[in-house]
Design a protein around this motif. Sequence first.
Motif, PDB file in Angstrom:
ATOM      1  N   GLY A  22       0.809  -1.176   0.149  1.00  0.00           N
ATOM      2  CA  GLY A  22      -0.120  -0.048  -0.089  1.00  0.00           C
ATOM      3  C   GLY A  22       0.861   1.271   0.109  1.00  0.00           C
ATOM      4  N   ALA A  23       2.021   1.180   0.599  1.00  0.00           N
ATOM      5  CA  ALA A  23       2.836   2.505   0.706  1.00  0.00           C
ATOM      6  C   ALA A  23       3.488   2.859  -0.520  1.00  0.00           C
ATOM      7  CB  ALA A  23       3.827   2.293   1.904  1.00  0.00           C
ATOM      8  N   ALA A  24       3.710   1.702  -1.295  1.00  0.00           N
ATOM      9  CA  ALA A  24       4.519   1.820  -2.464  1.00  0.00           C
ATOM     10  C   ALA A  24       3.430   2.591  -3.581  1.00  0.00           C
ATOM     11  CB  ALA A  24       5.057   0.555  -3.144  1.00  0.00           C
ATOM     12  N   GLU A  25       2.330   1.786  -3.549  1.00  0.00           N
ATOM     13  CA  GLU A  25       1.204   2.403  -4.419  1.00  0.00           C
ATOM     14  C   GLU A  25       0.898   3.672  -4.021  1.00  0.00           C
ATOM     15  OE1 GLU A  25      -1.995  -0.392  -3.994  1.00  0.00           O
ATOM     16  OE2 GLU A  25      -0.939  -2.002  -4.809  1.00  0.00           O
ATOM     17  N   MET A  26       0.780   4.245  -2.775  1.00  0.00           N
ATOM     18  CA  MET A  26       0.517   5.438  -2.342  1.00  0.00           C
ATOM     19  C   MET A  26       1.577   6.490  -2.785  1.00  0.00           C
ATOM     20  SD  MET A  26       0.020   7.198   1.654  1.00  0.00           S
ATOM     21  CE  MET A  26      -0.857   5.895   2.131  1.00  0.00           C
ATOM     22  N   ILE A  53       5.409  12.456   0.602  1.00  0.00           N
ATOM     23  CA  ILE A  53       6.058  12.295   1.598  1.00  0.00           C
ATOM     24  C   ILE A  53       5.528  11.434   2.860  1.00  0.00           C
ATOM     25  CG2 ILE A  53       6.808  13.751   3.761  1.00  0.00           C
ATOM     26  CD1 ILE A  53       8.268  14.056   1.072  1.00  0.00           C
ATOM     27  N   THR A  54       4.213  11.527   2.901  1.00  0.00           N
ATOM     28  CA  THR A  54       3.634  10.487   3.680  1.00  0.00           C
ATOM     29  C   THR A  54       3.961   9.020   3.225  1.00  0.00           C
ATOM     30  OG1 THR A  54       1.774  11.815   3.983  1.00  0.00           O
ATOM     31  CG2 THR A  54       1.518   9.580   4.742  1.00  0.00           C
ATOM     32  N   ALA A  55       3.815   8.853   2.034  1.00  0.00           N
ATOM     33  CA  ALA A  55       4.025   7.167   1.867  1.00  0.00           C
ATOM     34  C   ALA A  55       5.828   7.112   1.917  1.00  0.00           C
ATOM     35  CB  ALA A  55       3.821   7.309   0.354  1.00  0.00           C
ATOM     36  N   GLU A  72       7.715   8.295   4.369  1.00  0.00           N
ATOM     37  CA  GLU A  72       7.893   8.119   5.790  1.00  0.00           C
ATOM     38  C   GLU A  72       7.562   6.502   5.897  1.00  0.00           C
ATOM     39  OE1 GLU A  72       8.940   9.900   8.264  1.00  0.00           O
ATOM     40  OE2 GLU A  72       9.299  11.366   6.828  1.00  0.00           O
ATOM     41  N   HIS A  73       6.690   5.731   5.340  1.00  0.00           N
ATOM     42  CA  HIS A  73       6.314   4.570   5.753  1.00  0.00           C
ATOM     43  C   HIS A  73       7.434   3.543   5.066  1.00  0.00           C
ATOM     44  CE1 HIS A  73       2.409   5.149   7.631  1.00  0.00           C
ATOM     45  NE2 HIS A  73       2.018   5.988   6.631  1.00  0.00           N
ATOM     46  N   LEU A  74       7.910   3.990   4.003  1.00  0.00           N
ATOM     47  CA  LEU A  74       8.778   3.158   3.258  1.00  0.00           C
ATOM     48  C   LEU A  74      10.451   3.216   3.691  1.00  0.00           C
ATOM     49  CD1 LEU A  74       7.588   3.942  -0.485  1.00  0.00           C
ATOM     50  CD2 LEU A  74       7.469   1.806   0.703  1.00  0.00           C
ATOM     51  N   VAL A  75      10.948   4.214   4.283  1.00  0.00           N
ATOM     52  CA  VAL A  75      12.001   4.063   4.743  1.00  0.00           C
ATOM     53  C   VAL A  75      12.419   3.113   5.642  1.00  0.00           C
ATOM     54  CG1 VAL A  75      14.046   5.510   5.979  1.00  0.00           C
ATOM     55  CG2 VAL A  75      12.499   6.640   4.431  1.00  0.00           C
ATOM     56  N   GLY A  76      13.386   2.291   5.238  1.00  0.00           N
ATOM     57  CA  GLY A  76      13.861   1.041   6.315  1.00  0.00           C
ATOM     58  C   GLY A  76      12.669  -0.300   6.338  1.00  0.00           C
ATOM     59  N   LEU A  77      11.715  -0.091   5.348  1.00  0.00           N
ATOM     60  CA  LEU A  77      10.893  -1.277   5.226  1.00  0.00           C
ATOM     61  C   LEU A  77      11.229  -2.408   4.282  1.00  0.00           C
ATOM     62  CD1 LEU A  77       8.029  -2.026   5.752  1.00  0.00           C
ATOM     63  CD2 LEU A  77       7.323  -0.949   3.742  1.00  0.00           C
ATOM     64  N   GLY A  78      11.447  -3.654   5.079  1.00  0.00           N
ATOM     65  CA  GLY A  78      11.817  -4.752   4.343  1.00  0.00           C
ATOM     66  C   GLY A  78      13.222  -5.259   5.010  1.00  0.00           C
ATOM     67  N   ASP A 127      13.838  17.425  -4.600  1.00  0.00           N
ATOM     68  CA  ASP A 127      14.413  18.080  -3.337  1.00  0.00           C
ATOM     69  C   ASP A 127      13.557  17.944  -2.204  1.00  0.00           C
ATOM     70  OD1 ASP A 127      16.302  19.249  -5.034  1.00  0.00           O
ATOM     71  OD2 ASP A 127      15.024  20.882  -5.394  1.00  0.00           O
ATOM     72  N   TRP A 128      12.296  17.677  -2.214  1.00  0.00           N
ATOM     73  CA  TRP A 128      11.479  17.637  -1.104  1.00  0.00           C
ATOM     74  C   TRP A 128      11.411  16.250  -0.637  1.00  0.00           C
ATOM     75  CZ3 TRP A 128       9.031  20.523   2.383  1.00  0.00           C
ATOM     76  CH2 TRP A 128       9.023  21.779   2.300  1.00  0.00           C
ATOM     77  N   LEU A 129      11.493  15.122  -1.373  1.00  0.00           N
ATOM     78  CA  LEU A 129      11.455  13.979  -1.132  1.00  0.00           C
ATOM     79  C   LEU A 129      12.876  13.563  -0.510  1.00  0.00           C
ATOM     80  CD1 LEU A 129      10.289  11.193  -1.185  1.00  0.00           C
ATOM     81  CD2 LEU A 129      11.083  10.907  -3.624  1.00  0.00           C
ATOM     82  N   ALA A 130      14.118  14.249  -1.017  1.00  0.00           N
ATOM     83  CA  ALA A 130      15.511  14.096  -0.459  1.00  0.00           C
ATOM     84  C   ALA A 130      15.545  14.398   0.932  1.00  0.00           C
ATOM     85  CB  ALA A 130      16.530  14.939  -1.482  1.00  0.00           C
ATOM     86  N   ALA A 131      14.918  15.756   1.059  1.00  0.00           N
ATOM     87  CA  ALA A 131      15.024  16.323   2.370  1.00  0.00           C
ATOM     88  C   ALA A 131      14.221  15.365   3.520  1.00  0.00           C
ATOM     89  CB  ALA A 131      14.493  17.619   2.632  1.00  0.00           C
ATOM     90  N   ALA A 132      13.321  14.859   2.997  1.00  0.00           N
ATOM     91  CA  ALA A 132      12.233  14.002   4.100  1.00  0.00           C
ATOM     92  C   ALA A 132      13.027  12.590   4.402  1.00  0.00           C
ATOM     93  CB  ALA A 132      10.840  13.725   3.377  1.00  0.00           C
ATOM     94  N   VAL A 133      13.582  12.041   3.133  1.00  0.00           N
ATOM     95  CA  VAL A 133      14.184  10.806   3.222  1.00  0.00           C
ATOM     96  C   VAL A 133      15.488  10.615   4.044  1.00  0.00           C
ATOM     97  CG1 VAL A 133      15.001   8.788   1.949  1.00  0.00           C
ATOM     98  CG2 VAL A 133      12.770   9.678   1.386  1.00  0.00           C
ATOM     99  N   THR A 134      16.029  11.728   3.847  1.00  0.00           N
ATOM    100  CA  THR A 134      17.685  11.761   4.588  1.00  0.00           C
ATOM    101  C   THR A 134      17.616  12.318   5.902  1.00  0.00           C
ATOM    102  OG1 THR A 134      18.063  13.879   3.512  1.00  0.00           O
ATOM    103  CG2 THR A 134      18.692  11.630   2.021  1.00  0.00           C
ATOM    104  N   PHE A 135      16.429  13.075   6.262  1.00  0.00           N
ATOM    105  CA  PHE A 135      16.504  13.650   7.519  1.00  0.00           C
ATOM    106  C   PHE A 135      16.959  13.060   8.670  1.00  0.00           C
ATOM    107  CE2 PHE A 135      14.199  15.059  11.301  1.00  0.00           C
ATOM    108  CZ  PHE A 135      14.867  16.140  11.648  1.00  0.00           C
ATOM    109  N   ASP A 136      16.370  11.781   8.763  1.00  0.00           N
ATOM    110  CA  ASP A 136      16.717  10.674  10.046  1.00  0.00           C
ATOM    111  C   ASP A 136      17.173   9.484   9.376  1.00  0.00           C
ATOM    112  OD1 ASP A 136      14.217  10.396   9.115  1.00  0.00           O
ATOM    113  OD2 ASP A 136      13.493  10.453  11.135  1.00  0.00           O
ATOM    114  N   ALA A 137      17.508   9.135   8.198  1.00  0.00           N
ATOM    115  CA  ALA A 137      17.776   7.826   7.826  1.00  0.00           C
ATOM    116  C   ALA A 137      18.662   7.131   8.507  1.00  0.00           C
ATOM    117  CB  ALA A 137      18.279   8.142   6.038  1.00  0.00           C
TER     118      ALA A 137
END
Length: 299
Positions: A151-155, A169-171, A173-179, A214-224
């Motif tokens: 669901g997160a990938a589809e979102m 960005i919501t999606a 957040e769910h995907l970082v580290g999933l798997g 740019d926005w996705l990069a900021a969200a994903v790397t913030f606390d990766a």
Amino acid sequence: MTIGTRPRARRAPARATARTNVSGAASAALRPVLDSPRKPARVLAAFPAGLYLEVRTELEPHVIAVLTGEATRLPNAVVLAGELPRVTVGDEAVVGDGAIEVGRISLRARRWWNPAPPLGSADPARLAQAAPAMAQICRASSRRPGLEHNGAAEMLADGCVTGSLVGMITAAEHLVGLGPGLTPSGDDVLAGLMVALRHLGHASGAPRAVWLADWLAAAVTFDARTRTTPISATLLHCAARGEASLEVLAVLRGIAGRQALEPALARLLTLGHTSGADLACGLRIGLDAVLGLTAERAA
């Protein structure tokens, strides 16, 4: 019993381990870390074709891949001109002042490559032809994404295609580290997406795609670093800057018409258990988003 009075001979001080000087070809992404003052590091993982060093630094990439020529050339890699040193996980190393000291080698980069070469301009019509071709190749492959029907990938795909920053960005957040694994599936999808948005957005003249990147990069790397594995966190930081492996870059060139798409994508799909398929999934999401944004701009 007689006690001898002659002083005991002093032992010679232990000699430092002799190191062999070797050279290699390095990603330009490593320059900030390699050129900084020496920092301690440790062997994070070791495989027949490569090893990973985690450097005690706030700089990125904070994980360096030391690889043989047979390994996938990652954007955070130094490729050795010889054999890998014999090391085990946890062994100490030193990185900085232009060198990597690990095991019995002292490694210096003599050549450099760009892990984010620009594509140049690309006709949106050519990109539109690549989208169904990619879908067909991926459907025919036995390699499936680790998050297929997630669901997160589809979102994430919906948020990108509609240009919804909140949804994307919501999606993410769910995907970082999933798997499972050294590079979880969710991270590979995000890496492929960020690289596609940035490169294809620039190439096709879709500034909103680059803005989304740019926005996705900021969200994903913030606390990766706190949410996924060290290796995957570094690769996310690389992808946020548009840096990718040679296999991913080859697919981007195929999408843009610079080389044959089918063999490049087939090669990417073979990487890892699901990493190649997950990266391809992210690339396809990014391509669809860029096509939607260029069509919207032309309307």
